[in-house]
Design a protein around this motif. Structure first.
Motif, PDB file in Angstrom:
ATOM      1  N   GLY A 133       0.933  -1.249   0.040  1.00  0.00           N
ATOM      2  CA  GLY A 133       0.030  -0.117  -0.018  1.00  0.00           C
ATOM      3  C   GLY A 133       0.848   1.224  -0.131  1.00  0.00           C
ATOM      4  O   GLY A 133       2.128   1.289   0.709  1.00  0.00           O
ATOM      5  N   GLY A 135       2.153   4.517   0.930  1.00  0.00           N
ATOM      6  CA  GLY A 135       2.408   5.261   2.429  1.00  0.00           C
ATOM      7  C   GLY A 135       3.306   4.494   3.281  1.00  0.00           C
ATOM      8  O   GLY A 135       3.795   4.941   4.227  1.00  0.00           O
ATOM      9  N   LEU A 136       3.479   3.191   2.773  1.00  0.00           N
ATOM     10  CA  LEU A 136       4.329   2.319   3.569  1.00  0.00           C
ATOM     11  C   LEU A 136       5.880   2.635   3.078  1.00  0.00           C
ATOM     12  O   LEU A 136       6.075   2.224   2.227  1.00  0.00           O
ATOM     13  CB  LEU A 136       4.194   0.785   3.297  1.00  0.00           C
ATOM     14  CG  LEU A 136       2.656   0.193   3.915  1.00  0.00           C
ATOM     15  CD1 LEU A 136       2.391  -1.176   3.566  1.00  0.00           C
ATOM     16  CD2 LEU A 136       2.365   0.425   5.267  1.00  0.00           C
ATOM     17  N   SER A 157      -6.029  -4.501   5.159  1.00  0.00           N
ATOM     18  CA  SER A 157      -4.737  -3.837   5.745  1.00  0.00           C
ATOM     19  C   SER A 157      -3.533  -4.281   5.405  1.00  0.00           C
ATOM     20  O   SER A 157      -3.317  -5.461   5.158  1.00  0.00           O
ATOM     21  CB  SER A 157      -5.115  -3.551   7.423  1.00  0.00           C
ATOM     22  OG  SER A 157      -4.747  -4.812   7.746  1.00  0.00           O
ATOM     23  N   TYR A 184       0.251  12.630   1.826  1.00  0.00           N
ATOM     24  CA  TYR A 184      -0.444  12.412   2.957  1.00  0.00           C
ATOM     25  C   TYR A 184      -0.380  13.551   3.895  1.00  0.00           C
ATOM     26  O   TYR A 184       0.521  13.924   4.042  1.00  0.00           O
ATOM     27  CB  TYR A 184      -0.030  11.220   3.670  1.00  0.00           C
ATOM     28  CG  TYR A 184      -0.535   9.778   3.048  1.00  0.00           C
ATOM     29  CD1 TYR A 184      -1.312   9.234   3.824  1.00  0.00           C
ATOM     30  CD2 TYR A 184       0.167   9.135   2.201  1.00  0.00           C
ATOM     31  CE1 TYR A 184      -1.962   7.921   3.235  1.00  0.00           C
ATOM     32  CE2 TYR A 184      -0.113   8.101   1.628  1.00  0.00           C
ATOM     33  CZ  TYR A 184      -1.288   7.439   2.035  1.00  0.00           C
ATOM     34  OH  TYR A 184      -1.585   6.095   1.502  1.00  0.00           O
ATOM     35  N   SER A 205      -3.240  10.736   6.758  1.00  0.00           N
ATOM     36  CA  SER A 205      -4.384  10.240   5.944  1.00  0.00           C
ATOM     37  C   SER A 205      -4.267  10.835   4.451  1.00  0.00           C
ATOM     38  O   SER A 205      -3.785  11.969   4.383  1.00  0.00           O
ATOM     39  CB  SER A 205      -5.881  10.594   6.488  1.00  0.00           C
ATOM     40  OG  SER A 205      -6.019  11.908   6.804  1.00  0.00           O
ATOM     41  N   ALA A 209      -7.481   6.205   2.408  1.00  0.00           N
ATOM     42  CA  ALA A 209      -6.388   5.625   2.942  1.00  0.00           C
ATOM     43  C   ALA A 209      -5.994   6.209   4.105  1.00  0.00           C
ATOM     44  O   ALA A 209      -6.024   7.526   4.131  1.00  0.00           O
ATOM     45  CB  ALA A 209      -4.992   5.365   2.186  1.00  0.00           C
ATOM     46  N   GLN A 210      -5.151   5.429   5.066  1.00  0.00           N
ATOM     47  CA  GLN A 210      -4.805   6.199   6.417  1.00  0.00           C
ATOM     48  C   GLN A 210      -3.707   5.220   6.591  1.00  0.00           C
ATOM     49  O   GLN A 210      -3.484   3.968   6.416  1.00  0.00           O
ATOM     50  CB  GLN A 210      -5.885   5.847   7.576  1.00  0.00           C
ATOM     51  CG  GLN A 210      -5.123   6.549   8.633  1.00  0.00           C
ATOM     52  CD  GLN A 210      -5.973   6.117   9.952  1.00  0.00           C
ATOM     53  OE1 GLN A 210      -6.574   5.034   9.828  1.00  0.00           O
ATOM     54  NE2 GLN A 210      -6.070   7.058  11.149  1.00  0.00           N
ATOM     55  N   VAL A 211      -2.602   5.733   7.281  1.00  0.00           N
ATOM     56  CA  VAL A 211      -1.433   5.207   7.659  1.00  0.00           C
ATOM     57  C   VAL A 211      -1.117   5.462   9.153  1.00  0.00           C
ATOM     58  O   VAL A 211      -0.982   6.749   9.428  1.00  0.00           O
ATOM     59  CB  VAL A 211      -0.040   5.663   6.726  1.00  0.00           C
ATOM     60  CG1 VAL A 211       1.140   5.005   7.244  1.00  0.00           C
ATOM     61  CG2 VAL A 211      -0.558   5.121   5.227  1.00  0.00           C
ATOM     62  N   THR A 213       1.713   5.119  12.026  1.00  0.00           N
ATOM     63  CA  THR A 213       3.150   4.750  12.069  1.00  0.00           C
ATOM     64  C   THR A 213       3.590   4.807  13.553  1.00  0.00           C
ATOM     65  O   THR A 213       3.484   6.011  14.031  1.00  0.00           O
ATOM     66  CB  THR A 213       4.096   5.608  11.293  1.00  0.00           C
ATOM     67  OG1 THR A 213       3.822   5.697   9.852  1.00  0.00           O
ATOM     68  CG2 THR A 213       5.694   5.306  11.295  1.00  0.00           C
ATOM     69  N   GLN A 227       4.534   0.135  10.683  1.00  0.00           N
ATOM     70  CA  GLN A 227       3.588   0.890  10.014  1.00  0.00           C
ATOM     71  C   GLN A 227       2.185  -0.115   9.684  1.00  0.00           C
ATOM     72  O   GLN A 227       2.531  -1.085   9.270  1.00  0.00           O
ATOM     73  CB  GLN A 227       4.033   1.535   8.679  1.00  0.00           C
ATOM     74  CG  GLN A 227       5.039   2.537   8.800  1.00  0.00           C
ATOM     75  CD  GLN A 227       5.107   3.346   7.422  1.00  0.00           C
ATOM     76  OE1 GLN A 227       5.638   2.977   6.349  1.00  0.00           O
ATOM     77  NE2 GLN A 227       4.760   4.705   7.366  1.00  0.00           N
ATOM     78  N   TRP A 229      -1.160   0.223   7.146  1.00  0.00           N
ATOM     79  CA  TRP A 229      -2.052   1.102   5.941  1.00  0.00           C
ATOM     80  C   TRP A 229      -3.454   0.386   5.990  1.00  0.00           C
ATOM     81  O   TRP A 229      -3.611  -0.766   6.031  1.00  0.00           O
ATOM     82  CB  TRP A 229      -1.353   0.986   4.479  1.00  0.00           C
ATOM     83  CG  TRP A 229      -2.321   1.454   3.545  1.00  0.00           C
ATOM     84  CD1 TRP A 229      -2.182   2.481   2.981  1.00  0.00           C
ATOM     85  CD2 TRP A 229      -3.262   0.677   2.788  1.00  0.00           C
ATOM     86  NE1 TRP A 229      -3.035   2.721   1.822  1.00  0.00           N
ATOM     87  CE2 TRP A 229      -3.670   1.502   1.931  1.00  0.00           C
ATOM     88  CE3 TRP A 229      -3.738  -0.724   2.996  1.00  0.00           C
ATOM     89  CZ2 TRP A 229      -4.613   1.145   0.910  1.00  0.00           C
ATOM     90  CZ3 TRP A 229      -4.624  -0.869   1.917  1.00  0.00           C
ATOM     91  CH2 TRP A 229      -5.190  -0.130   1.083  1.00  0.00           C
TER      92      TRP A 229
END
Length: 266
Positions: A133, A135-136, A157, A184, A205, A209-211, A213, A227, A229
């Protein structure tokens, strides 16, 4: 390096989170035949997108005795167990651990007067990500990194655990800059002190999608990064965003089309 990384992650208290992410597969052992020496084949393996652990053993016992042991052992534990093969040259015994989402099995063959067994542990719930995903982040100075996904449908996820060479502040800066470059926005940041040192949680966000960490200090120049996602822009991970709903609808249509094609094929 991997064993060093694993110990470091455990020291900062991330081991419990990693075990949840790996859906029990990481803490489970391979099938074992009593009195035989088992040799692992590689580490955790990915075969056709699924996680496996494999090992082999040899014994002077007959194939029938080995097959009987595994079949009786698993059935006594109450697991659905299947025995296949001619029981002369080859046999397969497998059991489904429904609660844990695991399949244990052993393939048994005769070779040079001995019985050779290949044992396998297969994770039925966790699949290797086809595409990580967004954002990772991949960080400079990464010493160890592992990706996991819980499901292969929209709104699922994905997880990445990493051990990065660098101070906590410098790694946190790297993460923030990388997330910003991907579009993000930071929605929440929290810090806390633990027995193992300071820990920070960042929530970013983007549409659909949302991450989340988590960064923890291992030592002065090493930082653990975990992390997650999710296909949502809400902290509770509910896929309420219109983009996620459209993605889920597209996925459901694709599955229906595949099913229709399969039913229509001769």
């Amino acid at each position: 390096m991997r064993s060093t990384a694993s110990r470091a992650l455990a020291r900062v208290g991330l081991s419990s989170v990693l075990l949840v992410a790996m859906a029990a597969g990481a803490e489970q052992e391979l099938p074992v035949y009593p009195g035989a020496v088992h040799t692992r084949i590689g580490n955790d393996l990915v075969i056709a997108g699924e996680y496996y652990r494999l090992a082999y053993f040899t014994t002077d016992d007959s194939m029938e005795k080995v097959v009987e042991y595994f079949a009786r052992h698993w059935r006594q534990l109450g697991y659905p167990t299947v025995v296949e093969g001619d029981l002369r040259e080859e046999a397969v015994v497998s059991a489904l651990y429904t609660r844990e989402g695991l399949q244990r099995g052993v393939v048994v063959r005769r070779h040079l007067g001995k019985t050779v067994g290949f044992t396998a542990l297969r994770d039925l719930w966790v699949r290797a990500p086809r595409k990580p995903g967004s954002g990772l982040v991949k960080l400079e100075g990464t010493l160890f990194s592992q990706d996991l996904t819980t499901r292969d449908d929209p709104g699922g996820s994905q997880h990445r655990s990493s051990l990065v060479q660098g101070s906590l502040d410098s790694v946190r800066q790297q993460v923030s800059e990388s997330m910003t470059r991907q579009g993000y926005s930071l929605v929440r940041e929290a810090g806390m002190k633990t027995e193992d040192g300071p820990r920070f949680t960042l929530e970013h966000s983007r549409q659909g999608a949302q991450v989340v960490t988590t960064l923890s200090r291992v030592d002065e120049q090493t930082t653990a990064v975990l992390q997650m996602w999710v296909g949502s822009d809400r902290p509770d991970a509910l896929p309420n965003n219109e983009a996620v709903r459209q993605s889920r609808a597209a996925w459901e249509r694709e599955q229906q089309e595949k099913k229709a094609r399969a039913e229509g094929s001769p």
